[in-house]
Each structure stands twice: as C-alpha cells, then as structure tokens.
Design an enzyme around this catalytic site. Structure first.
Site, PDB file in Angstrom:
ATOM      1  N   GLY A   1     -15.045  -9.760  -2.684  1.00  0.00           N
ATOM      2  CA  GLY A   1     -15.316  -9.163  -1.301  1.00  0.00           C
ATOM      3  C   GLY A   1     -15.707  -7.575  -1.332  1.00  0.00           C
ATOM      4  O   GLY A   1     -15.666  -6.989  -0.252  1.00  0.00           O
ATOM      5  N   PHE A   2     -15.253  -6.958  -2.557  1.00  0.00           N
ATOM      6  CA  PHE A   2     -15.376  -5.561  -2.605  1.00  0.00           C
ATOM      7  C   PHE A   2     -16.438  -5.007  -3.875  1.00  0.00           C
ATOM      8  O   PHE A   2     -16.113  -5.750  -4.848  1.00  0.00           O
ATOM      9  CB  PHE A   2     -14.117  -4.695  -2.878  1.00  0.00           C
ATOM     10  N   GLY A   3     -17.427  -4.410  -3.409  1.00  0.00           N
ATOM     11  CA  GLY A   3     -18.412  -3.893  -4.397  1.00  0.00           C
ATOM     12  C   GLY A   3     -17.765  -2.524  -5.283  1.00  0.00           C
ATOM     13  O   GLY A   3     -16.739  -1.849  -4.871  1.00  0.00           O
ATOM     14  N   GLY A   4     -18.420  -2.198  -6.339  1.00  0.00           N
ATOM     15  CA  GLY A   4     -17.851  -1.090  -7.118  1.00  0.00           C
ATOM     16  C   GLY A   4     -16.698  -1.064  -7.843  1.00  0.00           C
ATOM     17  O   GLY A   4     -16.183   0.292  -8.308  1.00  0.00           O
TER      18      GLY A   4
ATOM     19  N   ASP B   1     -18.133 -13.016 -12.864  1.00  0.00           N
ATOM     20  CA  ASP B   1     -18.857 -12.322 -11.766  1.00  0.00           C
ATOM     21  C   ASP B   1     -17.782 -11.021 -11.454  1.00  0.00           C
ATOM     22  O   ASP B   1     -16.764 -11.200 -11.405  1.00  0.00           O
ATOM     23  CB  ASP B   1     -19.119 -13.096 -10.571  1.00  0.00           C
ATOM     24  N   GLY B   2     -18.388  -9.753 -11.522  1.00  0.00           N
ATOM     25  CA  GLY B   2     -17.763  -8.586 -11.081  1.00  0.00           C
ATOM     26  C   GLY B   2     -17.772  -7.785 -12.191  1.00  0.00           C
ATOM     27  O   GLY B   2     -17.146  -7.959 -13.272  1.00  0.00           O
ATOM     28  N   GLY B   3     -18.622  -6.713 -12.030  1.00  0.00           N
ATOM     29  CA  GLY B   3     -18.519  -5.731 -12.957  1.00  0.00           C
ATOM     30  C   GLY B   3     -19.286  -5.907 -14.529  1.00  0.00           C
ATOM     31  O   GLY B   3     -18.901  -5.143 -15.279  1.00  0.00           O
TER      32      GLY B   3
ATOM     33  N   MET C   1     -19.660 -14.414   2.487  1.00  0.00           N
ATOM     34  CA  MET C   1     -18.066 -13.930   2.692  1.00  0.00           C
ATOM     35  C   MET C   1     -18.168 -14.032   4.087  1.00  0.00           C
ATOM     36  O   MET C   1     -18.918 -13.848   5.086  1.00  0.00           O
ATOM     37  CB  MET C   1     -17.978 -12.474   2.411  1.00  0.00           C
TER      38      MET C   1
ATOM     39  N   MET D   1     -17.052 -17.595  -0.645  1.00  0.00           N
ATOM     40  CA  MET D   1     -15.703 -16.902  -0.421  1.00  0.00           C
ATOM     41  C   MET D   1     -15.370 -16.941   1.106  1.00  0.00           C
ATOM     42  O   MET D   1     -15.178 -16.138   1.886  1.00  0.00           O
ATOM     43  CB  MET D   1     -16.116 -15.442  -0.732  1.00  0.00           C
TER      44      MET D   1
ATOM     45  N   MET E   1     -13.580 -14.825 -11.525  1.00  0.00           N
ATOM     46  CA  MET E   1     -13.969 -13.350 -10.872  1.00  0.00           C
ATOM     47  C   MET E   1     -13.298 -12.483 -11.794  1.00  0.00           C
ATOM     48  O   MET E   1     -12.000 -12.345 -12.177  1.00  0.00           O
ATOM     49  CB  MET E   1     -13.296 -13.387  -9.546  1.00  0.00           C
TER      50      MET E   1
ATOM     51  N   GLY F   1     -25.059  -7.782 -10.378  1.00  0.00           N
ATOM     52  CA  GLY F   1     -25.722  -7.271  -9.106  1.00  0.00           C
ATOM     53  C   GLY F   1     -26.615  -5.858  -9.601  1.00  0.00           C
ATOM     54  O   GLY F   1     -27.561  -5.847  -9.889  1.00  0.00           O
TER      55      GLY F   1
ATOM     56  N   HIS G   1     -21.788 -19.149  -3.831  1.00  0.00           N
ATOM     57  CA  HIS G   1     -20.458 -18.801  -4.077  1.00  0.00           C
ATOM     58  C   HIS G   1     -19.759 -18.560  -2.640  1.00  0.00           C
ATOM     59  O   HIS G   1     -20.235 -17.637  -1.946  1.00  0.00           O
ATOM     60  CB  HIS G   1     -20.329 -17.436  -4.938  1.00  0.00           C
TER      61      HIS G   1
ATOM     62  N   HIS H   1     -27.773 -15.978  -7.655  1.00  0.00           N
ATOM     63  CA  HIS H   1     -26.557 -16.355  -6.951  1.00  0.00           C
ATOM     64  C   HIS H   1     -26.208 -15.646  -5.478  1.00  0.00           C
ATOM     65  O   HIS H   1     -26.822 -14.548  -5.174  1.00  0.00           O
ATOM     66  CB  HIS H   1     -25.606 -15.595  -8.060  1.00  0.00           C
TER      67      HIS H   1
ATOM     68  N   ASP I   1     -23.771 -14.611  -2.435  1.00  0.00           N
ATOM     69  CA  ASP I   1     -22.202 -14.894  -2.342  1.00  0.00           C
ATOM     70  C   ASP I   1     -22.076 -14.714  -0.615  1.00  0.00           C
ATOM     71  O   ASP I   1     -22.504 -13.939   0.126  1.00  0.00           O
ATOM     72  CB  ASP I   1     -21.546 -13.156  -2.633  1.00  0.00           C
TER      73      ASP I   1
ATOM     74  N   SER J   1     -27.234 -11.447  -8.562  1.00  0.00           N
ATOM     75  CA  SER J   1     -26.765 -11.741  -7.262  1.00  0.00           C
ATOM     76  C   SER J   1     -27.603 -11.006  -6.254  1.00  0.00           C
ATOM     77  O   SER J   1     -27.823  -9.518  -6.322  1.00  0.00           O
ATOM     78  CB  SER J   1     -25.248 -10.829  -7.423  1.00  0.00           C
TER      79      SER J   1
END
Length: 238
Positions: free
Chosen positions: A154-157, A184-186, A49, A80, A149, A206, A78, A45, A47, A20
């Site tokens: 829209g939010f990292g971490g 995608d995500g974590g 936004m 968003m 997802m 990421g 992607h 990838h 993103d 990402s």
C-alpha cells in the site's frame, strides 16, 4: 485463457519480470502496455487496493477490464483488499488470469484459494513482511503462486526488506514443485539478484522499469540479472 495453459507458459518462461501497472502513465495506458509488450513482458501485474486492508486506493474492476481489452498478456491481479472472496468472480470475469489474496485478509486461505481455482484462475497467496512465512504451511498445496512482499503493501517508495529473502528460501524448500514464487516491493537492479538467488521466479517491478527511457533495454537488463543469479543458485544446489 485457461489456467493450465497460462501457468504452463509462465513456468516455462521463468525468470519473469512482471511490470507493475501501478507505476504506469495512466494518461497513456494503452501506449504503456504496447511498450511493455514490445519489450518482452510475459505478464502484467495489477495491484488492487481498497483503502481498508491497506490505507491507499488504486484501480478496480473497470481498469482490469480495460487492460484486458488492450492486451492478451496474462493478468496477475494482486488483491490487497478485505474479504476478497466476495469479489473473486467479478475480478475473474473482468479478465484476471491469476488472483492473489493476502493470507492476513482471510480466515481460511485454503478455501479461498480453492474457489479461485474453481473459477478457472491461477490461485496465489501473499504475505506482508511482518507475517511469519510458516502460516502458509496449511495452504501451500492449494496455490499456484506465492507472492512475498518485501515492503509493506500500500505504500510506494519503501526500502527493500531482507526478510523477504529468508521467506523465499523457506518457500523454495517447502512449496510444491511448479509453484511460482514471486516477490514485490523495492525490486530493482540492486535487489533483483539477491531475490533470484533466494528462489524467486517472478519479479514484480514498478519504477525500476516503467518510466525508464528504454523499456526493452531495461527489461533485458533486469531479466539477465535474475537469470544469472538463478543459474548460480541452481548450480550451487546441484
């Protein structure tokens, strides 16, 4: 690149770790992309936004164009964003090979997915953690990729949400053969095995890859984790 050849190449290469670029060092973007290519990345990838569909803003068409000039790798974009249908042609012209919309952002996902295909790109649909995966039943035959997802977009971490695994299992049972299942995500060394076992083909990563000291080593580690769990799943089903 033609849609059929991109999709065929990606399907033949699964499991795929998809870096990402949101986690890249944008002060050295070309160097980052070269390192990812040398590490064996098969796609990138991106993103997008808009600050409306999700609270955050990221890059848009100029960055897609810049990445396209730097690399020949397939660009997995992607969206968003609200009203994605208004912008599909522009993102396709910018160099997107796959365009993924959010099911929550459109009234008729099948129609938008068909338009993406008409533009010559692979058509993807994504859904956020609270969205029931069964809303995709009427559009699964219209897409080439489904992106689950595992965090709120829209939010990292954020921490990985296990509901994504349930959705991947459902999608593996209901999607057409050849449909790429992405997550995608974590996604990292602690979660990638479970995602592969649940049915994922593409693992958007990421900070678990970008920012690591050795991209080639880390890419190989993550790919090996996904491959071993994927093999176990296939053997169990068989």
């Amino acid at each position: 690149m033609a849609k059929a050849s991109v999709l065929s190449a990606l399907r033949s290469a699964v499991p795929l770790v998809g870096p990402s670029l949101l986690a890249a060092d944008f002060g050295n973007l070309e160097e980052e992309i070269r390192r990812l290519e040398q590490a064996g990345a098969r796609l990138l990838h991106l993103d997008v936004m808009d600050g409306h569909f999700v609270p955050n803003l990221s890059f848009g068409i100029p960055v897609i164009e810049a990445v396209r000039r730097i690399s020949d790798l397939p660009l997995d974009v992607h969206l968003m964003i609200e009203q994605p249908a208004r912008h599909l042609a522009a993102f396709r012209r910018a160099g997107a090979d796959l365009l993924t919309i959010h099911v929550e952002a459109v009234d008729d996902p099948a129609m938008v997915l068909d338009e993406i295909r008409r533009l010559g790109a692979g058509a993807g649909v994504s859904l956020s953690p609270p969205t029931d995966v069964r809303v995709l039943e009427k559009c699964l035959d219209h897409c080439d990729l489904v992106l689950t997802m595992s965090v709120m977009p829209g939010f990292g971490g954020q921490a990985f949400q296990d509901v994504a695994l349930e959705k991947l299992r459902w999608l593996r049972a209901h999607a057409r053969p050849g449909t790429l299942l992405s997550v995608d995500g974590g996604v990292n060394g602690d979660t990638i095995r479970a995602c592969a076992e649940a049915g994922a083909d593409v693992f958007v990563v990421g900070t678990a890859l970008l920012g690591q000291p050795d991209y080639r080593k880390r890419m190989a580690e993550l790919t090996s984790m996904a491959r071993s769990s994927r093999s176990e799943r296939v053997e169990h089903v068989g």
